[in-house]
Scaffold this active site. Structure first.
Site, short mmCIF file in Angstrom:
data_model
loop_
_atom_site.label_atom_id
_atom_site.label_comp_id
_atom_site.label_asym_id
_atom_site.label_seq_id
_atom_site.Cartn_x
_atom_site.Cartn_y
_atom_site.Cartn_z
N HIS A 276 -53.98 -46.55 49.88
CA HIS A 276 -54.73 -46.99 51.04
C HIS A 276 -55.39 -45.83 51.85
CE1 HIS A 276 -51.02 -47.31 53.59
NE2 HIS A 276 -51.92 -46.83 54.55
N SER B 59 -49.14 -42.58 57.13
CA SER B 59 -49.38 -42.85 56.05
C SER B 59 -49.55 -41.92 54.89
CB SER B 59 -50.36 -44.10 55.83
OG SER B 59 -50.25 -45.26 56.32
#
Length: 536
Positions: free
Chosen positions: A110, A220
């Site tokens: 992502h 992330s």
């Protein structure tokens, strides 16, 4: 409907950066507390209470992680499902990554999804380096990128992978949270090891490890480390209004599977049995099925006709063992000294591998073998990335195949549409409708007035011919009848278009609404879907 889980990266960077402290301060002295409801008696003057500090176990250092960590900036384009001929919205976000062997950088899928331009930065270097994606696995939210600039990897250290950390053991998460430009580290403990939904795809469930380390936007793709080795990749957490101090990392079994899968130069995705099951813990139910009182076995509920279990397993079968691992009645098996859902055995296999089951059918034992692959019907129930939406625009009417991204864009309330989405696989709706083609939008023009009640309807046939795929819809509109009689699923009169009037209005509609292209059929070839349906 939004889920409680949210991504921890790829957000707009606003405000000042805040950095996590690397050290844990000693706890302050704690005064003794009286039991609730009782008055505290004063201490005798000669016996003063001496506060005892609570010891805090220090985390072990993981080495010069800054020589392995990189900051990733992604410029991406999000598809516009309401006007799919447009390029989409431009977004910019930041994530983390870390160097592994082979001059590769691991991060989350992502972080790089829908990206048009990637740059990476390393510690102590003021330059931004152009990066490119090598492999991306949206079903397990992992990706590999690299930098072609000479000497970029010089003096950088490749990180090694460890195993699954023990419960209550300490781990450290590294990244660039909340827009920070320098490395941040947070520490916490491992609090759970379990199957969890991976929100990037919104349909895949894999092994995940819950940790108490603070993980925020910008973390992330960063490594979670223990004893100098990577034990996971930070990837998602709960929104603040659901839970605080709860985050998840992708564990090394998932990471190792991804790295092994791409060993042939191509990512083949996770395989799946293509079936659903129920636990068999009710004793009366077990007696009815003729099972022993040994707390073993799960009951097969449905078998997907387009999946690998078709024609091998049946509803009503009881799965007793998988690759010689006994399956408990709660669906768990003993795997490498840990209890895990029996599907973890399948999770570690690849396209073309086989799995063996001992089953109980009609009160008789049997052994079956299933050759694994990825069933295609599940695709509409997950997010799509790095592709442009498929559509056909005709007479100002926008037709699009149903999928999760479409639902999130339009948020329809039509119950029939919701049913087709929710039960597309379980009720085998894909056998008749490989593409569930929806009239999603109408670009107003004199040729399509008073057609608003048809918005949200599912196309069934055109001029008496069944329409199963978007390709068939485009072919039908390419014919030259006087009228197109479009029937939707359900009751009600058909939608009728005058072909000559549509052709006369074509350029007018394209100019008025800045339509650059009237159809896109290429991202998910309907011929491939139709062929798979016929073969099953």
């Amino acid at each position: 409907m939004k889920r409680g889980l949210v991504f921890v990266s790829i957000t707009l960077l606003l405000g000042l950066a805040s950095y996590a402290q690397q050290g844990t301060p000693a706890s302050p002295p704690i005064e003794p507390q009286a039991p609730a409801g009782l008055a505290a008696s004063p201490s005798p003057p000669a016996q003063a209470v001496v506060p005892v500090p609570v010891p805090v176990a220090p985390t072990k250092p993981n080495g010069p992680v800054q020589k392995s960590l990189v900051r990733i900036t992604a410029t991406s384009v999000e598809p516009d499902y309401k006007a799919p001929w447009n390029a989409g919205g431009l977004e910019r976000g930041v994530g983390a990554g870390f160097v592994i062997d082979g001059n590769r950088i691991m991060t989350n899928a992502h972080v790089v999804s829908n990206s048009r331009y990637l740059t990476v930065e390393r510690d102590g270097d003021p330059n931004k380096y152009r990066a490119r994606v090598l492999f991306v696995a949206h079903d397990c939210d992992l990706a590999l990128i690299t930098v072609d600039a000479p000497n970029f990897f010089k003096n950088m250290l490749s990180l090694k992978f460890g195993g699954i950390p023990a419960l209550e053991s300490a781990v450290s998460a590294y990244g660039y949270p909340i827009g920070g430009e320098r490395m941040s580290v947070t520490t916490g403990i491992v609090s759970r090891v379990d199957f969890q939904l991976y929100t990037h795809s919104s349909i895949d469930q894999h092994l995940a490890i819950q940790i108490s380390a603070q993980i925020n936007p910008g973390n992330s793709g960063g490594p979670v480390m223990q004893n100098g080795k990577v034990v996971g990749v930070a990837f998602q957490g709960y929104s603040g209004d659901v839970a605080q101090g709860v985050a998840y990392m992708i564990p090394t079994p998932v990471i190792n599977r991804f790295l092994k899968d791409i060993g042939n130069g191509h990512y083949d995705k996770y395989v799946d049995l293509g079936m659903t099951y129920s636990k068999l813990q009710n004793q009366a139910q077990r007696r009815f099925l003729g099972l022993k009182d040994d707390d073993r076995g799960v009951l097969v509920d449905t078998v997907v006709a387009a999946g690998p279990s078709a024609n091998i397993l049946r509803p009503g079968d009881v799965l007793l063992t998988i690759d010689d691992h006994p399956i408990a009645s709660d669906s768990n098996v003993e795997l490498e000294g840990e209890r895990a859902d029996f599907q973890e055995v399948v999770e570690r296999k690849f396209k073309g591998d086989s799995v063996k089951f001992d089953i109980w059918r009609d009160k008789q034992p049997m052994t079956v073998s299933i050759k694994l692959f990825t069933p295609w019907p599940y695709r509409i129930q997950g997010h799509s990335y790095d592709v442009r939406p498929r559509y056909v625009l005709y007479g100002g009417l926008l037709f699009q195949p149903l999928n999760l991204d479409l639902l999130e864009a339009y948020r329809p309330t039509d119950l029939r549409l919701r049913h087709f989405f929710e039960y597309f696989v379980l009720e085998q709706l894909y056998l008749e409708h490989p593409d569930v083609i929806v009239l999603t939008n109408i670009l107003p023009d004199p040729i399509n007035t008073y057609l608003a009640p048809y918005r949200g309807g599912i196309v069934d046939e055109i001029n008496g011919k069944k329409i199963r795929t978007l390709d068939e819809l485009a072919s039908a509109f390419a014919e030259t009848p006087e009228q197109f009689v479009i029937r939707m699923i359900g009751d009600g009169p058909p939608l009728v278009l005058d072909r000559n009037k549509v052709e006369a209005a074509r350029e007018r509609i394209k100019t008025r609404y800045n339509v650059s292209k009237e159809q896109n059929l290429e991202e998910q070839p309907a011929s491939e879907i139709a062929q798979q349906v016929k073969s099953n």
